[in-house]
Write a protein that holds these residues in place. Structure first.
Motif, mmCIF file in Angstrom:
data_model
loop_
_atom_site.group_PDB
_atom_site.id
_atom_site.type_symbol
_atom_site.label_atom_id
_atom_site.label_comp_id
_atom_site.label_asym_id
_atom_site.label_seq_id
_atom_site.Cartn_x
_atom_site.Cartn_y
_atom_site.Cartn_z
ATOM 1 N N ILE A 101 7.149 -19.036 2.288
ATOM 2 C CA ILE A 101 5.825 -20.126 2.542
ATOM 3 C C ILE A 101 4.766 -20.930 3.651
ATOM 4 C CG2 ILE A 101 3.439 -20.859 0.378
ATOM 5 C CD1 ILE A 101 7.002 -19.369 -1.160
ATOM 6 N N VAL A 102 4.297 -20.464 3.880
ATOM 7 C CA VAL A 102 3.907 -21.791 5.163
ATOM 8 C C VAL A 102 2.988 -22.709 4.240
ATOM 9 C CG1 VAL A 102 2.799 -22.127 7.304
ATOM 10 C CG2 VAL A 102 4.222 -19.949 7.197
ATOM 11 N N VAL A 103 3.431 -23.760 4.516
ATOM 12 C CA VAL A 103 2.299 -24.973 4.235
ATOM 13 C C VAL A 103 1.840 -25.468 5.398
ATOM 14 C CG1 VAL A 103 3.862 -25.058 2.018
ATOM 15 C CG2 VAL A 103 4.249 -26.390 4.260
ATOM 16 N N ARG A 104 2.266 -25.470 6.995
ATOM 17 C CA ARG A 104 1.353 -26.250 8.054
ATOM 18 C C ARG A 104 1.955 -25.685 8.786
ATOM 19 N NH1 ARG A 104 3.658 -31.884 10.814
ATOM 20 N NH2 ARG A 104 1.575 -32.858 11.639
ATOM 21 N N GLY A 105 1.217 -25.479 9.924
ATOM 22 C CA GLY A 105 1.583 -24.504 11.458
ATOM 23 C C GLY A 105 1.179 -22.898 11.203
ATOM 24 N N ALA A 106 2.028 -22.593 11.701
ATOM 25 C CA ALA A 106 2.084 -20.971 12.078
ATOM 26 C C ALA A 106 3.567 -20.920 12.420
ATOM 27 C CB ALA A 106 0.841 -20.489 12.802
ATOM 28 N N ALA A 107 4.058 -19.251 11.742
ATOM 29 C CA ALA A 107 5.152 -19.031 12.277
ATOM 30 C C ALA A 107 4.973 -17.802 12.970
ATOM 31 C CB ALA A 107 6.420 -18.588 10.908
ATOM 32 N N LEU A 108 5.579 -17.125 13.928
ATOM 33 C CA LEU A 108 6.046 -16.134 14.788
ATOM 34 C C LEU A 108 7.362 -15.456 13.196
ATOM 35 C CD1 LEU A 108 5.212 -13.035 16.221
ATOM 36 C CD2 LEU A 108 6.624 -14.149 17.595
ATOM 37 N N VAL A 109 7.062 -14.797 12.720
ATOM 38 C CA VAL A 109 8.642 -14.120 11.952
ATOM 39 C C VAL A 109 9.022 -12.796 12.732
ATOM 40 C CG1 VAL A 109 9.339 -13.403 10.006
ATOM 41 C CG2 VAL A 109 7.232 -15.606 9.913
ATOM 42 N N THR A 110 10.325 -12.103 12.418
ATOM 43 C CA THR A 110 10.463 -10.718 12.989
ATOM 44 C C THR A 110 10.979 -10.570 11.586
ATOM 45 O OG1 THR A 110 11.043 -11.042 14.998
ATOM 46 C CG2 THR A 110 11.935 -9.445 14.190
ATOM 47 N N ASP A 150 12.967 -6.906 11.269
ATOM 48 C CA ASP A 150 14.162 -5.582 11.194
ATOM 49 C C ASP A 150 12.789 -5.215 12.890
ATOM 50 O OD1 ASP A 150 15.910 -5.374 9.455
ATOM 51 O OD2 ASP A 150 14.637 -3.999 7.967
ATOM 52 N N SER A 151 12.329 -4.553 13.045
ATOM 53 C CA SER A 151 11.346 -3.743 14.473
ATOM 54 C C SER A 151 10.329 -4.467 14.140
ATOM 55 C CB SER A 151 11.524 -2.224 14.190
ATOM 56 O OG SER A 151 10.656 -1.464 13.025
ATOM 57 N N ALA A 152 9.593 -5.296 13.038
ATOM 58 C CA ALA A 152 8.162 -5.824 13.219
ATOM 59 C C ALA A 152 8.008 -7.150 13.080
ATOM 60 C CB ALA A 152 7.221 -5.324 11.877
ATOM 61 N N GLN A 153 7.235 -7.538 13.863
ATOM 62 C CA GLN A 153 6.747 -8.922 14.304
ATOM 63 C C GLN A 153 5.720 -9.351 13.532
ATOM 64 O OE1 GLN A 153 6.950 -10.079 17.981
ATOM 65 N NE2 GLN A 153 8.905 -10.877 17.725
ATOM 66 N N LYS A 154 5.019 -10.878 13.438
ATOM 67 C CA LYS A 154 4.069 -11.443 12.370
ATOM 68 C C LYS A 154 3.558 -12.145 12.288
ATOM 69 C CE LYS A 154 1.445 -10.853 7.567
ATOM 70 N NZ LYS A 154 1.640 -10.738 6.350
ATOM 71 N N MET A 155 2.273 -12.606 13.048
ATOM 72 C CA MET A 155 2.496 -14.422 12.310
ATOM 73 C C MET A 155 1.793 -14.486 10.954
ATOM 74 S SD MET A 155 2.061 -15.465 15.255
ATOM 75 C CE MET A 155 1.851 -17.518 14.988
ATOM 76 N N VAL A 156 2.547 -15.764 10.630
ATOM 77 C CA VAL A 156 2.191 -16.484 9.326
ATOM 78 C C VAL A 156 1.627 -17.099 9.138
ATOM 79 C CG1 VAL A 156 3.083 -16.637 6.739
ATOM 80 C CG2 VAL A 156 4.338 -14.506 8.470
ATOM 81 N N HIS A 157 0.462 -17.866 8.966
ATOM 82 C CA HIS A 157 -0.741 -19.002 8.718
ATOM 83 C C HIS A 157 -0.307 -19.915 7.608
ATOM 84 C CE1 HIS A 157 -2.416 -17.874 12.587
ATOM 85 N NE2 HIS A 157 -2.791 -16.290 12.175
ATOM 86 N N GLU A 158 -0.705 -20.498 7.164
ATOM 87 C CA GLU A 158 -0.467 -21.529 6.337
ATOM 88 C C GLU A 158 -1.252 -20.787 5.083
ATOM 89 O OE1 GLU A 158 -2.922 -25.426 6.884
ATOM 90 O OE2 GLU A 158 -1.373 -25.931 8.788
ATOM 91 N N ASN A 159 -1.152 -21.286 4.131
ATOM 92 C CA ASN A 159 -1.156 -20.346 2.565
ATOM 93 C C ASN A 159 -0.616 -18.834 2.668
ATOM 94 O OD1 ASN A 159 -1.905 -21.180 -0.031
ATOM 95 N ND2 ASN A 159 -4.183 -20.722 0.690
ATOM 96 N N GLU A 160 -0.376 -18.827 4.015
ATOM 97 C CA GLU A 160 0.167 -17.398 3.440
ATOM 98 C C GLU A 160 1.967 -17.182 3.526
ATOM 99 O OE1 GLU A 160 -3.169 -15.753 6.326
ATOM 100 O OE2 GLU A 160 -1.268 -15.300 7.054
ATOM 101 N N SER A 161 2.332 -15.950 3.484
ATOM 102 C CA SER A 161 3.645 -15.632 3.109
ATOM 103 C C SER A 161 3.922 -14.708 3.683
ATOM 104 C CB SER A 161 4.750 -16.359 1.626
ATOM 105 O OG SER A 161 3.380 -14.930 0.438
ATOM 106 N N ILE A 162 5.382 -14.344 3.324
ATOM 107 C CA ILE A 162 6.187 -12.744 3.714
ATOM 108 C C ILE A 162 7.485 -13.369 3.465
ATOM 109 C CG2 ILE A 162 7.623 -14.024 5.597
ATOM 110 C CD1 ILE A 162 6.991 -11.405 7.047
#
Length: 470
Positions: free
Chosen positions: A403-412, A414-426
């Protein structure tokens, strides 16, 4: 001498004399005990004047290498960083630094300094270096003898001998840490504290060392000659270096050589060998109390409090040390520093983790801290520096929810990539190949919830890693 003095910063020690703040994983030279900078940073800055000093050499080990680079970057300085493959005490470490300095310049003069000492008057120390330079260049191994501020049983002493040149004198003898009565006699007789810092020509130190232990010098020199390069670090050859005898430079060379010299200096020096020493060096209130962090005193005198977060309140007590970290609290008498060593020895048997690592664990990409641990779950707070990224990895026994609480994460995943922003989760399933990175300009902070049958750090299968840990 063809060039400037080459500082050699000894930064591999892992002492726990300031436990629980100082531990194996983050020892005292990296702590900010007296302000915004660590003693390591202060030491490097003290010898950074390019008119007198050349590019420094830092000798440390693989566990501390990224802390060294991070703290150098914070103060805008660079160094050649040598990595010891094993601890062999100060003798082989200084010999390796001297051999490396000699490879840079055959007639180099080296200034060997401990990274965890405090010098309150840096100009006075630099002036002492200038006074000792001629003697060092002429083939003496110059040590810095500190003019005692009081009789102390915590330091070894040096008896100065005949004058050599200017204010440099021969060493009549070195003596071990004395009892109180003997210390008072030494101070009255003009003895100096042995600071454990030295200046010498690299070839002089190596030749004097070789007279008493030629095998160790041969193996240390081979470790430097065969050294590799890894991520910008100089990696001393493991097979060669490990054959060197583990011994301090005092026992290996200084107590045996006829070339020992001493220059006296009054520079507000301390090796910060106890919490009492921290108290002595710190600003105090009207009752002699010191507080780093949040503390309240009522009827308390001459107490020393250091607290990461918790409020510490002392009432009606004197001469106490209270150090509160998030997983350990020390309460001790000020004037019995030797007792802490015995206590840490017991802790290594009954609770070794609290002597080795903090709850907050530093990594080259940032840090993580355990917030809660249960039978099949663990919660961590993770901080990733701007531009940092974790290894590409997978786990056999746990899944993870970020769960991102500050900033943004580029998450890989397997073969998929996704940007996860504040108050989002993966969600990261068990066995999925995954990676997290921070492409932004500010630190990335997130909460990680792990669930599974085994949550140990050794359930990390690294597939690819920027820091070559895979």
């Amino acid at each position: 001498m063809s060039g400037r003095i080459i500082p050699l910063i000894m930064c591999g020690g892992a002492g726990t004399r300031l436990w629980p703040a100082s531990r194996e994983g983050r020892p005292k030279q990296f702590l900010r005990l007296f302000g915004a900078q660590s003693t390591f940073q202060d030491t490097v800055q003290r010898v950074s004047d390019p008119a007198l000093f050349d590019r420094p050499i830092v000798i440390t080990n693989a566990a501390y290498r990224f802390m060294v680079l991070e703290q150098l970057a914070e103060i805008g300085l660079e160094a050649d960083v040598l990595l010891e493959p094993a601890r062999r005490d100060s003798g082989p470490a200084i010999a390796a630094g001297a051999a490396f300095a000699r490879s840079r310049a055959a007639d180099s003069v080296v200034l060997a300094l401990a990274a965890d000492h405090v010098v309150r008057d840096a100009p006075a120390f630099v002036a002492a270096c200038r006074r000792g330079l001629e003697a060092a260049d002429a083939g003496h191994i110059v040590t810095f003898g500190v003019t005692p501020e009081h009789p102390s049983t915590e330091y070894g002493y040096i008896q100065p001998g005949e004058a050599i040149t200017g204010q440099v004198r021969t060493v009549a003898k070195f003596v071990e840490k004395p009892d109180a009565a003997t210390a008072a006699t030494y101070v009255a007789d003009g003895y100096l504290w042995n600071s454990g810092n030295f200046m010498f020509r690299a070839d002089t130190l190596l030749s004097e060392y070789a007279l008493v232990d030629p095998e160790s010098i041969e193996t240390v020199t081979a470790a430097v000659t065969k050294a590799g390069r890894d991520l910008g670090f100089v990696t001393l050859d493991k097979d060669s270096f490990e054959r060197a005898r583990a011994i301090s430079i005092d026992y290996a060379v200084m107590e045996k050589t006829s070339r020992a010299a001493v220059v006296a200096v009054a520079c507000g020096w301390s090796d910060v060998g106890s919490w009492h020493a921290v108290w002595e060096l710190s600003a105090k209130d009207a009752d002699g109390n010191v507080a780093q962090g949040h503390a309240v005193f009522e009827g308390a005198r001459n107490c020393n409090v250091s607290s990461d977060k918790a409020l510490v309140a002392l009432e009606g007590v004197e001469d106490l040390v209270v150090v509160a970290t998030e997983d350990a609290i020390l309460v001790s008498r000020q004037k019995e520093p030797g007792a802490l060593k015995r206590l840490v020895g017991r802790l290594r048997k009954v609770a070794p983790q609290v002597t080795e690592d903090h709850l907050k664990v530093h990594r080259p990409w940032g840090s993580y801290q355990s917030l809660d641990t249960g039978d099949r779950h663990q919660v961590k707070r993770i901080v990733v520096k701007a531009g940092g990224r974790l290894s590409l990895q997978k786990h056999h026994h746990r899944s993870e929810h970020w769960i991102v609480v500050r900033g943004a994460a580029l998450v890989t995943v397997d073969s998929a990539q996704k940007m996860v922003h504040e108050n989002e989760s993966i969600y990261i399933p068990i066995g999925a190949v995954h990676r997290m990175e921070n492409p932004g300009k500010i630190p990335l902070e997130l909460i990680e919830v792990q669930t599974g049958s085994y949550l140990g750090e050794d359930d990390i299968i690294r597939i690819e890693d920027d820091y070559k840990r895979s």
